[in-house]
Design a protein around this motif. Sequence first.
Motif, PDB file in Angstrom:
ATOM      1  N   ARG A  54      53.247  45.242  68.029  1.00 45.65           N
ATOM      2  CA  ARG A  54      53.906  45.695  69.193  1.00 45.65           C
ATOM      3  C   ARG A  54      53.156  44.972  70.411  1.00 45.65           C
ATOM      4  O   ARG A  54      54.011  44.538  71.338  1.00 45.65           O
ATOM      5  N   LYS A  55      52.139  44.714  70.310  1.00 47.20           N
ATOM      6  CA  LYS A  55      51.518  43.963  71.697  1.00 47.20           C
ATOM      7  C   LYS A  55      51.844  42.663  71.901  1.00 47.20           C
ATOM      8  O   LYS A  55      52.075  42.147  72.813  1.00 47.20           O
ATOM      9  N   VAL A  56      51.880  41.774  70.813  1.00 40.61           N
ATOM     10  CA  VAL A  56      52.440  40.451  70.886  1.00 40.61           C
ATOM     11  C   VAL A  56      53.744  40.253  71.355  1.00 40.61           C
ATOM     12  O   VAL A  56      53.908  39.575  72.301  1.00 40.61           O
ATOM     13  N   LEU A  57      54.530  41.179  70.860  1.00 38.50           N
ATOM     14  CA  LEU A  57      55.981  41.149  71.274  1.00 38.50           C
ATOM     15  C   LEU A  57      56.138  41.642  72.901  1.00 38.50           C
ATOM     16  O   LEU A  57      56.882  41.039  73.489  1.00 38.50           O
ATOM     17  N   LEU A  58      55.295  42.700  73.223  1.00 35.95           N
ATOM     18  CA  LEU A  58      55.354  43.001  74.473  1.00 35.95           C
ATOM     19  C   LEU A  58      55.124  41.844  75.503  1.00 35.95           C
ATOM     20  O   LEU A  58      55.513  41.676  76.680  1.00 35.95           O
ATOM     21  N   ILE A  59      53.918  41.209  75.259  1.00 33.26           N
ATOM     22  CA  ILE A  59      53.505  40.007  76.056  1.00 33.26           C
ATOM     23  C   ILE A  59      54.486  38.946  75.829  1.00 33.26           C
ATOM     24  O   ILE A  59      54.717  38.214  77.127  1.00 33.26           O
ATOM     25  N   ILE A  60      55.125  38.515  74.924  1.00 32.74           N
ATOM     26  CA  ILE A  60      56.262  37.346  74.674  1.00 32.74           C
ATOM     27  C   ILE A  60      57.294  37.950  75.734  1.00 32.74           C
ATOM     28  O   ILE A  60      58.041  37.013  76.574  1.00 32.74           O
ATOM     29  N   SER A  61      57.852  39.178  75.556  1.00 34.00           N
ATOM     30  CA  SER A  61      58.691  39.592  76.215  1.00 34.00           C
ATOM     31  C   SER A  61      58.530  39.845  77.717  1.00 34.00           C
ATOM     32  O   SER A  61      59.398  39.459  78.595  1.00 34.00           O
ATOM     33  N   GLY A  62      57.275  40.097  78.257  1.00 30.05           N
ATOM     34  CA  GLY A  62      56.900  40.045  79.569  1.00 30.05           C
ATOM     35  C   GLY A  62      56.940  38.715  80.339  1.00 30.05           C
ATOM     36  O   GLY A  62      57.320  38.155  81.451  1.00 30.05           O
ATOM     37  N   VAL A  63      56.519  37.778  79.593  1.00 31.66           N
ATOM     38  CA  VAL A  63      56.468  36.466  80.088  1.00 31.66           C
ATOM     39  C   VAL A  63      57.730  35.917  80.139  1.00 31.66           C
ATOM     40  O   VAL A  63      58.077  35.067  81.083  1.00 31.66           O
ATOM     41  N   ALA A  64      58.537  36.044  79.136  1.00 29.30           N
ATOM     42  CA  ALA A  64      60.120  35.695  79.177  1.00 29.30           C
ATOM     43  C   ALA A  64      60.929  36.306  80.261  1.00 29.30           C
ATOM     44  O   ALA A  64      61.634  35.321  80.967  1.00 29.30           O
ATOM     45  N   MET A  65      60.659  37.517  80.728  1.00 33.14           N
ATOM     46  CA  MET A  65      61.006  38.078  81.763  1.00 33.14           C
ATOM     47  C   MET A  65      60.706  37.665  83.074  1.00 33.14           C
ATOM     48  O   MET A  65      61.477  37.504  84.110  1.00 33.14           O
ATOM     49  N   ALA A  66      59.218  37.344  83.164  1.00 30.05           N
ATOM     50  CA  ALA A  66      58.743  36.911  84.469  1.00 30.05           C
ATOM     51  C   ALA A  66      59.473  35.434  84.764  1.00 30.05           C
ATOM     52  O   ALA A  66      59.757  35.134  85.927  1.00 30.05           O
ATOM     53  N   ILE A  67      59.310  34.635  83.702  1.00 35.70           N
ATOM     54  CA  ILE A  67      60.110  33.336  83.873  1.00 35.70           C
ATOM     55  C   ILE A  67      61.613  33.436  84.384  1.00 35.70           C
ATOM     56  O   ILE A  67      61.989  32.796  85.211  1.00 35.70           O
ATOM     57  N   SER A  68      62.468  34.300  83.902  1.00 31.43           N
ATOM     58  CA  SER A  68      63.780  34.363  83.871  1.00 31.43           C
ATOM     59  C   SER A  68      63.795  35.021  85.594  1.00 31.43           C
ATOM     60  O   SER A  68      64.841  34.427  86.020  1.00 31.43           O
TER      61      SER A  68
END
Length: 501
Positions: free
Chosen positions: A338-352
């Motif tokens: 869960r934690k890894v996917l939340l971090i990847i998701s947050g980074v992707a949304m911050a960039i977009s």
Amino acid sequence: MDIQSERRRLLDAEGGDEDPTGLMSEQEAYLSKVKNRKLYLATFASVLGPMSFGFVLGYSSPAIPELTKIADPRLRLDDVQASWFGSIVTVGAAVGGLLGGWMVDKIGRKLSLMFCSLPFVFGFTVIIAAQNVWMLYLGRVLTGLASGVTSLVVPLYISEMAHERVRGTLGSCVQLMVVLGIMGVYLAGLFLDWRWLAICSSIPPTLMMVCMCFMPETPRFLLSQGKRREAEEALRFLRGPDAPVEWECARIEDACEEQGSSFQMSDLKDPGVYKPLVIGIMLMVFQQMTGINAIMFYAENIFEQAHFKDSDLASVIVGLIQVVFTAVAALIMDKAGRKVLLIISGVAMAISTTAFGVYFYLMSKMHSTTSLSLLMLDVQSTAGEEPHADLAWLALASMAVFITGFALGWGPIPWLVMSEIFPVKVRGFASAACVLTNWGMAFIVTKTFQDMMSLLTSAGTFWLFASVCIVNVIFTMAFIPETKGKTLEQIEATFRGTSGP
């Protein structure tokens, strides 16, 4: 009970040494005998609820354009009424979250699910039979109420049924079925009018009520009520005939006895209660503050600027992206964590969202430059159109990255983690607080969005969302424990600061 001999057999086969605690080996030995077929069946029956919830969320998109142009003046919606028709669902859902928190503790997870299918069906029936705008509102409130109950009960039902090997995948199916329902109603809206669409939308909750009749109550709820024999029967149904369910039943029972029977407000002083409660509430706040509603709000305009003139088809494309990547998240949830996917998701949304801010900033600069040149040179207005088309790719790419990122992490995982981290005795109260927070934040963000745009400009608003996404990532890294591969009892022990059972 054959757990010890099975454990020895597994250790011998792997050439491993005896585990000093014996816990992991016992779990492996137990899980090696588990059959998941009926667990998947029970999960399918329950996730018809989130599919119904998706139909409710998506229904207003194809229905509002028809209802604003309908010949019957009693049903015709003006702009304000159309806005309420779309948003009043959140009011019903917030109430449904509170009601669901009470119901799951009083009548159990299974009966709560069966009962919440009634306001789904009644709500759509009222819409089908509507003679005036108030009947349309009533139908939307009833379906919203059912959606609020569903968004609380289904994650709990699945997490309490599933074992640790598949709990992440099955828990992610909740969000997957929501986005499938949204895409389904968008697709159906291409071919059906608003009344037939309401008839179609009432099919999933009807199926859920019928299917849930044949499914068990969760073993953890039964044990919390002192019903040991029924709990063993439920486990035997869910784990198959070969699994020695007495072992799992005893483990859950020990955890229930350790916690005590009923929730008191004084329990909020316990770190095993307040820590997961704060994390659950913050997850819901951050999920709504990522800007998901703003992106969906802008989706139609962005597609139009990229020359997708058919906005209905554009909605289906957005829905399809959500479905595909939510399915990907479900498949990798129990491997990646869960934690890894939340971090990847947050980074992707911050960039977009940062890119979205750049897009709107450049658009505003181009607009002012174009306006100045038109004023000074009196040239044709078409001269300013080309830069807009040139920049459309940036908006499209940003939206695709954002929706992909949200679907991979911050869409499904807050609901999954909510269903995993609370002790049994506070699960109803704490889950209700999280659901109320989620729907309350959805209402606040939606209603204040236009004010934020006026105050901060479009670019500033999306940069604010980008900042929140960065805070999401920091919060995840600092405070959210990894729950992959752990039993619910082990997760509870993590918050209490003790070793798991």
